[in-house]
Design a protein around this motif. Structure first.
Motif, short mmCIF file in Angstrom:
data_model
loop_
_atom_site.label_atom_id
_atom_site.label_comp_id
_atom_site.label_asym_id
_atom_site.label_seq_id
_atom_site.Cartn_x
_atom_site.Cartn_y
_atom_site.Cartn_z
N GLN A 79 0.83 -1.21 0.00
CA GLN A 79 0.00 0.00 0.00
C GLN A 79 0.86 1.25 0.00
O GLN A 79 0.53 2.24 -0.67
N GLU A 80 1.98 1.23 0.73
CA GLU A 80 2.88 2.38 0.74
C GLU A 80 3.48 2.61 -0.64
O GLU A 80 3.58 3.75 -1.09
N ILE A 81 3.83 1.53 -1.33
CA ILE A 81 4.39 1.65 -2.68
C ILE A 81 3.34 2.21 -3.63
O ILE A 81 3.62 3.11 -4.44
N GLU A 82 2.11 1.70 -3.55
CA GLU A 82 1.03 2.19 -4.42
C GLU A 82 0.74 3.66 -4.13
O GLU A 82 0.54 4.45 -5.05
N HIS A 83 0.72 4.02 -2.85
CA HIS A 83 0.48 5.42 -2.48
C HIS A 83 1.59 6.31 -3.01
O HIS A 83 1.35 7.40 -3.53
N GLY A 84 2.84 5.85 -2.89
CA GLY A 84 3.98 6.62 -3.39
C GLY A 84 3.91 6.80 -4.90
O GLY A 84 4.20 7.88 -5.42
N ALA A 85 3.50 5.74 -5.61
CA ALA A 85 3.39 5.83 -7.07
C ALA A 85 2.30 6.83 -7.46
O ALA A 85 2.49 7.63 -8.38
N ARG A 86 1.18 6.82 -6.75
CA ARG A 86 0.09 7.77 -7.05
C ARG A 86 0.53 9.20 -6.73
O ARG A 86 0.25 10.12 -7.49
N THR A 87 1.26 9.37 -5.63
CA THR A 87 1.77 10.69 -5.28
C THR A 87 2.72 11.20 -6.35
O THR A 87 2.66 12.36 -6.76
N ASP A 88 3.62 10.33 -6.83
CA ASP A 88 4.56 10.71 -7.90
C ASP A 88 3.81 11.10 -9.17
O ASP A 88 4.19 12.06 -9.84
N LEU A 90 0.74 12.34 -9.37
CA LEU A 90 0.10 13.64 -9.15
C LEU A 90 1.13 14.78 -9.19
O LEU A 90 0.85 15.86 -9.71
N LYS A 91 2.32 14.53 -8.65
CA LYS A 91 3.39 15.54 -8.71
C LYS A 91 3.77 15.83 -10.15
O LYS A 91 3.99 16.98 -10.54
N SER A 92 3.84 14.77 -10.96
CA SER A 92 4.19 14.94 -12.37
C SER A 92 3.13 15.75 -13.11
O SER A 92 3.45 16.64 -13.89
N ILE A 93 1.87 15.45 -12.83
CA ILE A 93 0.78 16.21 -13.46
C ILE A 93 0.83 17.67 -13.03
O ILE A 93 0.69 18.58 -13.84
N ASN A 94 1.07 17.90 -11.74
CA ASN A 94 1.16 19.26 -11.22
C ASN A 94 2.32 20.02 -11.88
O ASN A 94 2.17 21.18 -12.27
N THR A 95 3.46 19.37 -12.03
CA THR A 95 4.62 20.00 -12.66
C THR A 95 4.31 20.36 -14.10
O THR A 95 4.65 21.45 -14.56
N MET A 171 -8.06 19.25 -18.73
CA MET A 171 -8.57 18.05 -18.08
C MET A 171 -7.64 16.86 -18.34
O MET A 171 -7.37 16.07 -17.44
N ALA A 172 -7.12 16.75 -19.56
CA ALA A 172 -6.20 15.66 -19.89
C ALA A 172 -4.92 15.78 -19.07
O ALA A 172 -4.38 14.78 -18.59
N SER A 173 -4.44 17.00 -18.87
CA SER A 173 -3.21 17.17 -18.08
C SER A 173 -3.43 16.83 -16.61
O SER A 173 -2.49 16.52 -15.89
N MET A 174 -4.68 16.85 -16.15
CA MET A 174 -5.00 16.46 -14.77
C MET A 174 -5.38 14.99 -14.69
O MET A 174 -5.77 14.51 -13.63
N GLY A 175 -5.29 14.28 -15.81
CA GLY A 175 -5.60 12.85 -15.80
C GLY A 175 -7.09 12.56 -15.85
O GLY A 175 -7.52 11.47 -15.52
N GLN A 176 -7.89 13.54 -16.24
CA GLN A 176 -9.33 13.34 -16.31
C GLN A 176 -9.75 13.23 -17.76
O GLN A 176 -9.10 13.76 -18.65
N ARG A 177 -10.85 12.54 -17.97
CA ARG A 177 -11.39 12.39 -19.32
C ARG A 177 -12.52 13.40 -19.51
O ARG A 177 -13.48 13.39 -18.76
#
Length: 192
Positions: A79-88, A90-95, A171-177
């Motif tokens: 779960q920590e690895i999955e959470h870290g991957a999701r955080t990474d 979101l950081k990439s999308i934000n950047t 929306m695409a840059s935020m990962g939304q359709r």
């Protein structure tokens, strides 16, 4: 006798260990069971120890606790690895979004705004010209209005497409359709 044959006997004392013993890694679990019981690593030796050793149930309960703790730790790490991957992600999308917003490429970042300003200035110019045309030659009003309507429709269409495209890209840059009225109609479940 094989590992699956003794799994039910072990499961009566330690359910998680018995279930693991019946699984694809049964021989590895069998090693742990034989080690904790202090017998040879064979299903027959374990089976015999379970029948004759009065402390076998206590020893299996300890192994059960260790196995559950190990499983819990493994799940927590996953779960920590999955959470870290999701955080990474979101950081990439934000950047990416921040990079787009602070872009110094004048054409890319401002051409849509230029269409909007051009349209606003054109409306002002059209209003002035309409007033001048009516004052100079009121009989030309129909032809002037045809040109004005054509200009308004064409510029409005271009501006509408541009505004829609900006929304889709954001929306695409935020990962939304992005959803449109037409896609909602086409993907709507039909009543049987």
């Amino acid at each position: 006798m094989n590992w699956t044959n003794i799994a039910n006997t072990v499961a009566s004392m330690a359910p998680t260990v018995g279930q693991a013993l019946a699984g694809p890694a049964g021989h590895l679990v069998g090693q742990a069971v034989s080690r904790i019981l202090g017998v040879e690593n064979t299903p027959d030796a374990i089976h015999e120890a379970l029948k004759t050793d009065p402390a076998a149930a206590v020893k299996l309960a300890e192994l059960e606790t260790q196995l559950k703790q190990s499983t819990l730790e493994h799940d927590t790490r996953r779960q920590e690895i999955e959470h870290g991957a999701r955080t990474d992600q979101l950081k990439s999308i934000n950047t990416t979004m921040q990079s787009e917003l602070s872009s110094t490429d004048g054409f890319k970042s401002r051409w849509r705004s230029a269409i909007g300003w051009t349209m606003a200035l054109s409306f002002g110019w059209i209003s002035v010209m309409l007033g001048v045309a009516i004052i100079l030659d009121p009989s030309q009003l129909a032809e002037v209005m045809d040109g004005i309507v054509m200009l308004i429709v064409s510029m409005g269409a271009v501006l509408g497409v541009n505004i829609r495209q900006v929304s889709v890209e954001r929306m695409a840059s935020m990962g939304q359709r992005p959803h449109s009225l037409m896609s909602s109609i086409l993907t709507r479940p039909r009543a049987g």
